[in-house]
Design a protein around this motif. Structure first.
Motif, PDB file in Angstrom:
ATOM      1  N   ARG A 112       0.854  -1.375  -0.090  1.00 47.76           N
ATOM      2  CA  ARG A 112       0.066   0.178  -0.105  1.00 47.76           C
ATOM      3  C   ARG A 112       0.996   1.440   0.057  1.00 47.76           C
ATOM      4  O   ARG A 112       0.578   2.073  -0.733  1.00 47.76           O
ATOM      5  N   ASP A 113       1.914   1.143   0.712  1.00 41.91           N
ATOM      6  CA  ASP A 113       2.858   2.429   0.790  1.00 41.91           C
ATOM      7  C   ASP A 113       3.614   2.516  -0.535  1.00 41.91           C
ATOM      8  O   ASP A 113       3.840   3.838  -0.912  1.00 41.91           O
ATOM      9  N   SER A 115       2.544   1.882  -3.301  1.00 46.01           N
ATOM     10  CA  SER A 115       1.631   2.128  -4.306  1.00 46.01           C
ATOM     11  C   SER A 115       1.392   3.851  -3.989  1.00 46.01           C
ATOM     12  O   SER A 115       1.266   4.367  -5.119  1.00 46.01           O
ATOM     13  N   ARG A 116       1.196   4.132  -2.884  1.00 40.28           N
ATOM     14  CA  ARG A 116       1.179   5.480  -2.643  1.00 40.28           C
ATOM     15  C   ARG A 116       2.218   6.208  -3.125  1.00 40.28           C
ATOM     16  O   ARG A 116       2.214   7.279  -3.764  1.00 40.28           O
ATOM     17  N   GLU A 117       3.614   5.786  -2.767  1.00 43.08           N
ATOM     18  CA  GLU A 117       4.621   6.326  -3.227  1.00 43.08           C
ATOM     19  C   GLU A 117       4.853   6.556  -4.819  1.00 43.08           C
ATOM     20  O   GLU A 117       5.215   7.657  -5.114  1.00 43.08           O
ATOM     21  N   ARG A 118       4.364   5.529  -5.548  1.00 44.63           N
ATOM     22  CA  ARG A 118       4.313   5.719  -7.077  1.00 44.63           C
ATOM     23  C   ARG A 118       3.302   6.519  -7.485  1.00 44.63           C
ATOM     24  O   ARG A 118       3.712   7.319  -8.398  1.00 44.63           O
ATOM     25  N   ALA A 119       2.269   6.774  -6.889  1.00 39.34           N
ATOM     26  CA  ALA A 119       1.247   7.419  -7.411  1.00 39.34           C
ATOM     27  C   ALA A 119       1.559   9.043  -7.002  1.00 39.34           C
ATOM     28  O   ALA A 119       1.355   9.890  -7.791  1.00 39.34           O
ATOM     29  N   GLU A 120       2.357   9.267  -5.801  1.00 38.00           N
ATOM     30  CA  GLU A 120       2.764  10.529  -5.591  1.00 38.00           C
ATOM     31  C   GLU A 120       4.010  10.862  -6.688  1.00 38.00           C
ATOM     32  O   GLU A 120       4.330  12.074  -7.038  1.00 38.00           O
TER      33      GLU A 120
END
Length: 140
Positions: A112-113, A115-120
Motif C-alpha cells: 500500500r505504501d 503504491s502511494r509512493e508511486r502515485a505521488e
C-alpha cells in the motif's frame, strides 16, 4: 529510500525468516511423528514374527517371548511419544499461522505504501510535465 522504508524492509526480512523457521519446525515435528509411527509398525511386525516363531500369542503365558514383550513396551512408548508430539505439532502450526498472518499484514502495508509512493511520484512527474507544457505555451 526513506528510513521508514528501510526499517520496514528489515522488519519484512525478519518476519519472512521467522515464518521460514516456524515452517521448518513444523516439518521437523511432522517428520518425527512419521518416523515414530514407522518404527512402531516395524516393531509390530517383529512382535508378530516372534509370536509366530514361538507359537505363543498370549502375553500372559509364562513362555511368551521376552523380546516380544520388550518390543511391545518400546512400541507403546513410541506411540505415546508420537501422541505427545502431535500436541506440540498443533501448537507449532498455530505459531506458524500467526507468524504468516503477521507477515501478510506487513506485506500488504508495504505494498500500500509503495503504491502511494508511486502515485505521488507520478503526480510529481505529471506536474513537472505540465509546467514544461505551460512554459512552452507562454513562449509561443
Amino acid at each position: 529510500m526513506s528510513l521508514i522504508m528501510k526499517s520496514r524492509d528489515t522488519l519484512l526480512r525478519l518476519k519472512r525468516f521467522q515464518v521460514d523457521e516456524k515452517r521448518r519446525h513444523v516439518t521437523q515435528i511432522e517428520s518425527m511423528v512419521a518416523e515414530f509411527h514407522r518404527m512402531a509398525t516395524d516393531l509390530d511386525r517383529e512382535i508378530q514374527q516372534e509370536q509366530e516363531r514361538s507359537g505363543i500369542t498370549d502375553v500372559a503365558h509364562y513362555a511368551y517371548p521376552t523380546y516380544a514383550k520388550a518390543a511391545m513396551t518400546r512400541r507403546d512408548n513410541l506411540l505415546r511419544s508420537a501422541d505427545e508430539l502431535k500436541g506440540q505439532l498443533d501448537a507449532a502450526r498455530d505459531d506458524l499461522a500467526e507468524a504468516f498472518e503477521e507477515l501478510k499484514k506487513l506485506e500488504l502495508l508495504d505494498e500500500r505504501d509503495a503504491s502511494r509512493e508511486r502515485a505521488e511520484e507520478n503526480a510529481r512527474e505529471q506536474a513537472a510535465m505540465d509546467e514544461i507544457g505551460l512554459q512552452g505555451r507562454a513562449r509561443a
